[in-house]
Design a protein around this motif. Structure first.
Motif, PDB file in Angstrom:
ATOM      1  N   TRP A 197       6.980 -11.011  25.387  1.00  0.00           N
ATOM      2  CA  TRP A 197       5.762 -11.680  24.946  1.00  0.00           C
ATOM      3  C   TRP A 197       5.716 -13.033  25.648  1.00  0.00           C
ATOM      4  O   TRP A 197       6.617 -13.841  25.449  1.00  0.00           O
ATOM      5  CB  TRP A 197       5.835 -11.803  23.432  1.00  0.00           C
ATOM      6  CG  TRP A 197       4.756 -12.544  22.750  1.00  0.00           C
ATOM      7  CD1 TRP A 197       3.618 -13.073  23.289  1.00  0.00           C
ATOM      8  CD2 TRP A 197       4.720 -12.845  21.356  1.00  0.00           C
ATOM      9  NE1 TRP A 197       2.865 -13.670  22.324  1.00  0.00           N
ATOM     10  CE2 TRP A 197       3.531 -13.550  21.108  1.00  0.00           C
ATOM     11  CE3 TRP A 197       5.571 -12.577  20.287  1.00  0.00           C
ATOM     12  CZ2 TRP A 197       3.173 -13.995  19.849  1.00  0.00           C
ATOM     13  CZ3 TRP A 197       5.218 -13.021  19.028  1.00  0.00           C
ATOM     14  CH2 TRP A 197       4.029 -13.721  18.817  1.00  0.00           C
ATOM     15  N   ASP A 239       1.917  -8.200  27.378  1.00  0.00           N
ATOM     16  CA  ASP A 239       1.649  -8.502  25.971  1.00  0.00           C
ATOM     17  C   ASP A 239       0.305  -9.253  25.900  1.00  0.00           C
ATOM     18  O   ASP A 239      -0.389  -9.406  26.921  1.00  0.00           O
ATOM     19  CB  ASP A 239       2.838  -9.306  25.403  1.00  0.00           C
ATOM     20  CG  ASP A 239       2.993  -9.166  23.897  1.00  0.00           C
ATOM     21  OD1 ASP A 239       1.966  -9.098  23.201  1.00  0.00           O
ATOM     22  OD2 ASP A 239       4.143  -9.145  23.414  1.00  0.00           O
ATOM     23  N   ILE A 240      -0.029  -9.761  24.729  1.00  0.00           N
ATOM     24  CA  ILE A 240      -1.381 -10.294  24.479  1.00  0.00           C
ATOM     25  C   ILE A 240      -1.863 -11.415  25.405  1.00  0.00           C
ATOM     26  O   ILE A 240      -3.052 -11.688  25.448  1.00  0.00           O
ATOM     27  CB  ILE A 240      -1.501 -10.809  23.022  1.00  0.00           C
ATOM     28  CG1 ILE A 240      -0.312 -11.698  22.660  1.00  0.00           C
ATOM     29  CG2 ILE A 240      -1.570  -9.634  22.068  1.00  0.00           C
ATOM     30  CD1 ILE A 240      -0.402 -12.307  21.260  1.00  0.00           C
ATOM     31  N   ILE A 269      -1.184  -4.211  26.323  1.00  0.00           N
ATOM     32  CA  ILE A 269      -1.328  -4.152  24.861  1.00  0.00           C
ATOM     33  C   ILE A 269      -2.803  -4.222  24.455  1.00  0.00           C
ATOM     34  O   ILE A 269      -3.609  -4.872  25.134  1.00  0.00           O
ATOM     35  CB  ILE A 269      -0.545  -5.316  24.215  1.00  0.00           C
ATOM     36  CG1 ILE A 269      -0.266  -5.066  22.731  1.00  0.00           C
ATOM     37  CG2 ILE A 269      -1.273  -6.637  24.387  1.00  0.00           C
ATOM     38  CD1 ILE A 269       0.740  -6.064  22.127  1.00  0.00           C
ATOM     39  N   TRP A 316      -0.556   0.113  24.948  1.00  0.00           N
ATOM     40  CA  TRP A 316       0.355  -0.213  23.851  1.00  0.00           C
ATOM     41  C   TRP A 316      -0.496  -0.725  22.682  1.00  0.00           C
ATOM     42  O   TRP A 316      -1.127  -1.759  22.790  1.00  0.00           O
ATOM     43  CB  TRP A 316       1.329  -1.251  24.405  1.00  0.00           C
ATOM     44  CG  TRP A 316       2.152  -2.027  23.452  1.00  0.00           C
ATOM     45  CD1 TRP A 316       2.486  -1.716  22.180  1.00  0.00           C
ATOM     46  CD2 TRP A 316       2.783  -3.288  23.743  1.00  0.00           C
ATOM     47  NE1 TRP A 316       3.287  -2.695  21.646  1.00  0.00           N
ATOM     48  CE2 TRP A 316       3.490  -3.670  22.586  1.00  0.00           C
ATOM     49  CE3 TRP A 316       2.833  -4.119  24.867  1.00  0.00           C
ATOM     50  CZ2 TRP A 316       4.223  -4.854  22.511  1.00  0.00           C
ATOM     51  CZ3 TRP A 316       3.567  -5.295  24.798  1.00  0.00           C
ATOM     52  CH2 TRP A 316       4.256  -5.649  23.634  1.00  0.00           C
ATOM     53  N   ASP A 374      -0.848  -2.226  19.045  1.00  0.00           N
ATOM     54  CA  ASP A 374      -0.024  -3.021  18.124  1.00  0.00           C
ATOM     55  C   ASP A 374      -0.879  -3.477  16.939  1.00  0.00           C
ATOM     56  O   ASP A 374      -2.103  -3.318  16.946  1.00  0.00           O
ATOM     57  CB  ASP A 374       0.523  -4.228  18.911  1.00  0.00           C
ATOM     58  CG  ASP A 374       1.531  -5.025  18.120  1.00  0.00           C
ATOM     59  OD1 ASP A 374       2.154  -4.472  17.197  1.00  0.00           O
ATOM     60  OD2 ASP A 374       1.703  -6.222  18.430  1.00  0.00           O
ATOM     61  N   MET A 375      -0.257  -4.045  15.943  1.00  0.00           N
ATOM     62  CA  MET A 375      -0.931  -4.705  14.805  1.00  0.00           C
ATOM     63  C   MET A 375      -1.879  -3.756  14.072  1.00  0.00           C
ATOM     64  O   MET A 375      -2.824  -4.186  13.419  1.00  0.00           O
ATOM     65  CB  MET A 375      -1.735  -5.925  15.288  1.00  0.00           C
ATOM     66  CG  MET A 375      -0.942  -6.923  16.118  1.00  0.00           C
ATOM     67  SD  MET A 375       0.381  -7.746  15.217  1.00  0.00           S
ATOM     68  CE  MET A 375      -0.541  -9.038  14.399  1.00  0.00           C
ATOM     69  N   ARG A 417       2.514   1.045  16.988  1.00  0.00           N
ATOM     70  CA  ARG A 417       3.460   0.524  15.997  1.00  0.00           C
ATOM     71  C   ARG A 417       3.242   1.212  14.652  1.00  0.00           C
ATOM     72  O   ARG A 417       4.178   1.654  14.017  1.00  0.00           O
ATOM     73  CB  ARG A 417       3.297  -1.001  15.870  1.00  0.00           C
ATOM     74  CG  ARG A 417       4.448  -1.635  15.121  1.00  0.00           C
ATOM     75  CD  ARG A 417       4.408  -3.137  15.201  1.00  0.00           C
ATOM     76  NE  ARG A 417       3.325  -3.700  14.395  1.00  0.00           N
ATOM     77  CZ  ARG A 417       3.128  -5.000  14.211  1.00  0.00           C
ATOM     78  NH1 ARG A 417       3.928  -5.886  14.779  1.00  0.00           N
ATOM     79  NH2 ARG A 417       2.121  -5.430  13.477  1.00  0.00           N
ATOM     80  N   ASP A 445       9.151  -5.088  15.058  1.00  0.00           N
ATOM     81  CA  ASP A 445       9.787  -6.387  15.280  1.00  0.00           C
ATOM     82  C   ASP A 445      11.189  -6.487  14.698  1.00  0.00           C
ATOM     83  O   ASP A 445      11.399  -7.056  13.633  1.00  0.00           O
ATOM     84  CB  ASP A 445       8.890  -7.489  14.717  1.00  0.00           C
ATOM     85  CG  ASP A 445       7.553  -7.532  15.455  1.00  0.00           C
ATOM     86  OD1 ASP A 445       7.406  -6.813  16.465  1.00  0.00           O
ATOM     87  OD2 ASP A 445       6.659  -8.271  15.013  1.00  0.00           O
ATOM     88  N   LEU A 448      13.579  -8.174  19.185  1.00  0.00           N
ATOM     89  CA  LEU A 448      12.388  -8.978  19.487  1.00  0.00           C
ATOM     90  C   LEU A 448      12.600 -10.430  19.041  1.00  0.00           C
ATOM     91  O   LEU A 448      12.414 -11.354  19.822  1.00  0.00           O
ATOM     92  CB  LEU A 448      11.151  -8.414  18.769  1.00  0.00           C
ATOM     93  CG  LEU A 448       9.899  -9.267  18.999  1.00  0.00           C
ATOM     94  CD1 LEU A 448       9.034  -8.676  20.095  1.00  0.00           C
ATOM     95  CD2 LEU A 448       9.083  -9.478  17.736  1.00  0.00           C
TER      96      LEU A 448
HETATM   97  C1  GLC Z   1       3.795  -8.152  17.384  1.00  0.00           C
HETATM   98  C2  GLC Z   1       4.460  -7.017  18.117  1.00  0.00           C
HETATM   99  C3  GLC Z   1       5.305  -7.571  19.240  1.00  0.00           C
HETATM  100  C4  GLC Z   1       4.418  -8.397  20.164  1.00  0.00           C
HETATM  101  C5  GLC Z   1       3.702  -9.497  19.393  1.00  0.00           C
HETATM  102  C6  GLC Z   1       2.674 -10.215  20.236  1.00  0.00           C
HETATM  103  O1  GLC Z   1       4.744  -8.937  16.760  1.00  0.00           O
HETATM  104  O2  GLC Z   1       5.195  -6.205  17.272  1.00  0.00           O
HETATM  105  O3  GLC Z   1       5.911  -6.530  19.950  1.00  0.00           O
HETATM  106  O4  GLC Z   1       5.189  -8.965  21.178  1.00  0.00           O
HETATM  107  O5  GLC Z   1       3.029  -8.941  18.273  1.00  0.00           O
HETATM  108  O6  GLC Z   1       1.696  -9.350  20.691  1.00  0.00           O
END
Ligand code: GLC
Length: 766
Positions: free
Chosen positions: A269, A298-299, A336, A407, A409-410, A467, A483, A516
């Motif tokens: 991340w 990642d984001i 992601i 990917w 997530d959330m 996830r 996580d 993580l």
């Molecule tokens: C969540 C995910 C993690 C990611 C983070 C930021 O905690 O589980 O894998 O890095 O969000 O997107």
């Protein structure tokens, strides 16, 4: 004697009626029987798609005090009080209703004191809400010799007996330890062994539910749900493997993935905030001679965490060129996507969703807002076909850029300003419903939308990681365990957690290697890559703000050991891919608890620090600091130490050396394993040679080969090789020929290579 209920049969459904209940038994197959009671809930299953009922003969017999419904594999007895008892074909009890009443745990606390205890931060579990009119429970006998496995990603140990769990998908980044009752996924299946007799029990109901496996009382286990219909499947079979095969017949199997998805994946991340950071990671992977296939974004690659956008400026104005150039050198990008859409008029995804009414609303009809990464965010209503289609189409923004996987997530869904209220209106198969019902299937529906979108856009086997999940999500997506932290208990946890996910249908799973959250150490990173080297999803990922944990982060000897294991992984990818080809037909996981293969051996029924890879490899990782020797239990058969070829008899404990650079590994004698060439990534060009190693002097092995990319294999474009070694005599046969065969095959017999060449005229290896 109490009066038996009346019953009617309609095809394979038998409906029992008494004055206050109506319970149906549906014979799905000889080994699967559904028990249901309509309690007013509507909507089809999310886990099971299509009609699974196969024509099955069965009998209904009336005995003085019960009915007996019998197939070739199962007998169900229904008595006057509508108790349901399931037996196998030899009359061994499998799943029988508990006749007493529950005795809830006395936690020695009253309401007044509870407040104080909670004020200091302690968690006091509430009693289950039996006053809720929708609440129901199913209480079953627990035998003294009964083990319970499955339930997906739950924490703790392989055998769930003695623990309680909840199904309510939850994002809680505090360290997941054995006292955690819930995580990101709801996979309400248990795979049990009662006095050595295998069974499965699948409660298909997405509402919040609770499991207690003999914690409250050692004589029973129970399942309860806050609402929904009583709807469970009794699963029989001769072996635990049959149970898993039957359960995945119902809920589906992980489809054959693209082959490169089995390669090593590097993530953190924060990397994706700029092209330079991503490029630096790629360069380091090459510089340090580390084989890999994927870098995750990642984001941070988005514009202000707006999904389906890209911060172009940080990618020299042309992220597409960057992604495509990387691809040309063998590196794929996975990006992601979270479900929360930034509330931001003028942002196309938000505007489209508002215009088309795609976001969930409160009961008054206002679009519901909570907070996630982008601040105020709104949530797509994935229970609607139209919303799934729209979302899947949006994925094209990424696939058009050249992104190779998505990917998710959330998607529990997580929300930073408290949980989404139960009454927020979410759709259930296009009909208005509530968050209360749809919560546990939100991630499932998102993953399905993503799978369909990527498949439509690319024609390739979609690579999706999610996830949150529900039973059946395995058809659409791989999963990771969320996580975790850089702590030893989480390294240990990966063994039972991935094994239980595997027998719960989710074989394509992995952990964030080295954790993580929190800070890794060189020793932890080393032991983690060793322990996880056969986990189908192989990704090192860490959170922003933690100590770096790339393979080179701690210098030597960590780097060299890490490299050695990545190279070993690539050697075994053909074996893992073969296991996927088999799994897609029989549902049996790659990473397995020993009990799956050796259920008659009581010693293996709760082994938490060893696992099998398919039938052939036994792995005994080190999961504690400073340990350099360990005890390994070898089950029946003969086992060969992978490193020094020493032979051991099974059914004994041995002590093995495990210095920091060694992962204790044993190969079952009499097996043949493919041994891939040394490569730096999985190429999209078909291999022209393949090698096999023989452990022992006889054995036979089916090896699968296709283009590793798309769906042509479904039209016969694959090869099935049968490698046979009989007391040193080697033969290779193309049992199915639908793809360009290897030019040359080498079979290594006691280090003596035997090389066979393909003769295209005779279509034989000679
Ligand atoms: C969540 C995910 C993690 C990611 C983070 C930021 O905690 O589980 O894998 O890095 O969000 O997107």
């Amino acid at each position: 004697m109490p009066k038996l209920p009346t019953y009617q049969t309609d095809h394979q459904t038998i409906t029992f009626n008494n004055s206050n209940r109506q319970i149906q038994l549906t014979i799905i197959t000889p080994e699967i029987i559904r028990v249901s009671e309509n309690r007013g809930d509507h909507g089809a299953s999310y886990a099971i798609e299509g009609d699974k009922e196969t024509t099955t003969t069965y009998t209904v017999k009336q005995q003085p005090d019960h009915y007996e419904i019998t197939t070739t594999a199962l007998t169900i007895k229904v008595d006057a009080a509508m108790h349901i008892d399931a037996y196998d074909a030899n009359s061994n009890p499998l799943v029988t209703d508990y006749r007493g009443s529950r005795t809830p745990l006395d936690r020695g606390i009253d309401e007044e004191h509870k407040k104080f205890v909670q004020e200091e931060g302690h968690n006091v579990p509430g009693a289950d809400d039996q006053n809720n009119p929708d609440y129901f429970q199913v209480v079953k006998d627990l035998a003294p010799d009964e083990q319970i496995y499955g339930l997906g990603d739950k924490t703790g140990y392989l055998n769930k007996r003695g623990y309680e769990y909840d199904d309510w998908n939850t994002d809680n980044p505090a360290p997941h330890l054995e006292n955690f009752t819930r995580l990101y996924k709801s996979i309400p299946v248990i795979i049990g062994l009662k006095a050595g007799h295998p069974y499965g029990l699948f409660f298909d109901n997405p509402y919040r539910s609770h499991f207690d496996f003999g914690k409250e009382n050692p004589n029973y286990y129970f399942y309860s749900a806050e609402a929904g219909n009583l709807n469970y499947y009794l699963i029989g079979g001769k072996t635990l493997k049959d149970i898993v095969t039957n359960y995945t017949y119902l809920t589906g199997r992980t489809p054959l993935p693209q082959k490169w998805t089995l390669g090593y994946q590097q993530s953190r991340w924060g990397y994706s905030a700029s092209q330079k950071m991503v490029q630096d990671i790629v360069d380091s992977m090459h510089k340090y001679d580390l084989p890999f296939d994927v870098i995750h974004l990642d984001i941070d690659y988005m514009r202000g965490y707006r999904v389906f956008t890209w911060n172009d400026e940080a990618y020299q104005g042309n992220p597409q060129k960057f992604v495509t150039d990387l691809k040309a050198t063998g590196t794929k990008i996975v990006a992601i996507i979270d479900p929360g859409v930034k509330k931001d008029p003028g942002y196309n995804i938000y505007d489209q969703g508002i215009k088309n009414d795609y976001f969930v609303k409160d009961p008054a009809g206002n679009v519901y807002v909570n907070q996630v990464w982008p601040g105020d965010a709104v949530f797509p209503d994935f229970g609607r076909r139209a919303v799934q289609k729209w979302w899947g189409k949006n994925d094209q923004f990424l696939t058009d850029m050249g992104v190779a996987g998505i990917w998710n997530d959330m998607n529990e869904p997580a929300s930073f300003q408290g949980e989404i209220p139960q009454d927020i209106v979410f759709s259930d198969h296009d009909q208005p419903s509530t968050h209360k019902k749809m919560h546990n299937v939100y991630g499932h529906n998102m993953a399905k939308a993503t799978y369909d979108g990527v498949k439509r856009a690319t024609g390739r086997r979609p690579f999706v990681i999610t996830r949150a999940a529900y039973s059946g999500t395995q058809k659409y997506s791989t999963v990771w365990t969320g996580d975790n932290h850089s702590i030893w208990p989480h390294l240990q946890l990966l063994i039972p957690q991935l094994c239980n996910l595997g027998i719960s249908g989710f074989t394509f799973a992995g952990t964030d290697i080295a954790g993580l959250g929190s800070d890794a150490t060189p020793e932890l990173l080393t032991r983690w890559i060793e322990a996880a080297i056969f986990s189908p999803l192989l990704r090192n990922h860490s959170a922003m703000g933690t100590r770096a944990q790339e393979p080179w982060a701690f210098g030597e000897p960590t780097l060299s050991i890490y490299r050695k294991f990545l190279k070993l992984r690539y050697r075994f990818i053909p074996y893992l891919y073969d296991l996927f080809a088999k799994e897609s037909k029989n549902g049996l996981p790659l990473m397995r608890p020993l009990v799956l293969n050796y259920e008659d051996d009581p010693r293996v029924r709760n082994i938490n620090d060893q696992y099998l890879v398919g039938d052939a490899i036994l792995v005994a990782p080190i999961v504690q600091p400073s340990q350099t020797k360990r005890l390994v239990y070898l089950p029946a058969g003969k086992w060969i130490d992978f490193w020094n070829h020493r032979e051991y008899d099974g059914q004994q404990d041995i002590v093995v050396d495990a210095p920091l650079d060694k992962l204790p590994m044993f190969i079952k004698q009499g097996t043949i394993l493919p041994w891939g060439a040394e490569v730096d990534h999985i190429s999209e060009t078909p291999d022209s040679t393949m090698a096999f190693n023989v452990y022992g002097d006889s054995g036979s092995y089916h090896h699968y080969q296709d283009n590793g990319l798309d769906f042509k294999y479904q039209h016969g474009e694959f090869n099935d090789y049968l490698v046979n070694v009989d007391h040193g005599q080697v033969s290779v046969e193309l049992v199915h020929h639908g793809f360009q065969p290897y030019r040359e095959i080498t079979v290594n017999l006691n280090n003596q290579p035997v090389t066979l060449t393909y003769n295209s005229t005779t279509e034989h290896y000679e």
